[in-house]
Design an enzyme around this catalytic site. Structure first.
Site, PDB file in Angstrom:
ATOM      1  N   HIS A 100       6.270   3.434  -3.323  1.00  0.00           N
ATOM      2  CA  HIS A 100       6.581   3.478  -1.889  1.00  0.00           C
ATOM      3  C   HIS A 100       6.243   2.133  -1.268  1.00  0.00           C
ATOM      4  O   HIS A 100       5.152   1.604  -1.446  1.00  0.00           O
ATOM      5  CB  HIS A 100       5.841   4.614  -1.179  1.00  0.00           C
ATOM      6  CG  HIS A 100       4.374   4.655  -1.464  1.00  0.00           C
ATOM      7  ND1 HIS A 100       3.853   5.164  -2.628  1.00  0.00           N
ATOM      8  CD2 HIS A 100       3.316   4.227  -0.731  1.00  0.00           C
ATOM      9  CE1 HIS A 100       2.546   5.064  -2.597  1.00  0.00           C
ATOM     10  NE2 HIS A 100       2.192   4.493  -1.468  1.00  0.00           N
ATOM     11  N   HIS A 102       5.447   0.126   2.053  1.00  0.00           N
ATOM     12  CA  HIS A 102       4.951   0.356   3.419  1.00  0.00           C
ATOM     13  C   HIS A 102       5.592  -0.653   4.365  1.00  0.00           C
ATOM     14  O   HIS A 102       5.670  -1.849   4.048  1.00  0.00           O
ATOM     15  CB  HIS A 102       3.443   0.106   3.494  1.00  0.00           C
ATOM     16  CG  HIS A 102       2.593   1.094   2.757  1.00  0.00           C
ATOM     17  ND1 HIS A 102       1.959   2.139   3.379  1.00  0.00           N
ATOM     18  CD2 HIS A 102       2.250   1.179   1.453  1.00  0.00           C
ATOM     19  CE1 HIS A 102       1.248   2.827   2.501  1.00  0.00           C
ATOM     20  NE2 HIS A 102       1.405   2.266   1.311  1.00  0.00           N
TER      21      HIS A 102
END
Ligand code: 5GP
Ligand code: ZN
Length: 140
Positions: A100, A102
């Site tokens: 992921h 950010h």
């Protein structure tokens, strides 16, 4: 898909998230514990633990989403800038083992630091930079 992976479950629509956008390879949604309003995560639909576990096309799709989302988020939450980054592996602070990126909205005087603040300043490495660079290059 690992049954226990919360981001796989979000990708499959089995867990809820404040979704912003999605395409064939990626989904972007708000972080449940934002560091600032608009803190967004961009994930591949297909489970991959670390950056190097993604296929090249998915990696390109992730970067493309980050590129498009950063200015849209800044505009939406009236931020001056964004810090964009990945915790790539547990020792780097990765808590959810599904890649992921950010996107953290930033503003002047928000009290945060640059990416350089992830480690205290070190004394220069003993190895020559050319040797370190060559050592990395032979592994590509
Ligand atoms: P990491 O430390 O792994 O880079 O960051 C994981 C991020 O995922 C954290 O910022 C955390 O707040 C966020 N997060 C963890 N679980 C959930 C969840 O179930 N939903 C959403 N939207 N974000 C989550
Ligand atoms: Zn997953």
């Amino acid at each position: 898909m690992p049954e226990s992976c919360i981001f796989c479950r979000i990708a499959a629509g089995e867990a809820t998230a404040a979704k912003i956008t999605e395409d064939e390879q990626t989904i972007a949604f708000l972080d449940a514990n934002p560091l600032s309003p608009g803190h967004t995560l961009v994930i591949p639909r297909t489970h991959a633990t670390r950056l190097e576990d993604m296929d090249p096309e998915t990696g390109r799709a992730i970067l493309d989403q980050l590129r498009v989302l950063a200015p849209a988020i800044e505009d939406a939450v009236d931020a001056d800038a964004t810090t964009v980054g990945f915790n790539n592996g547990r020792a780097a602070g990765q808590e959810v083992p599904h890649v992921h990126g950010h996107i953290i909205p930033r503003s002047r005087g928000d009290g945060g630091g640059p990416i350089h603040a992830v480690l205290p300043r070190q004394s220069p490495p003993e190895e020559e930079p050319e040797d370190i660079a060559a050592s990395i290059a032979t592994r590509l």
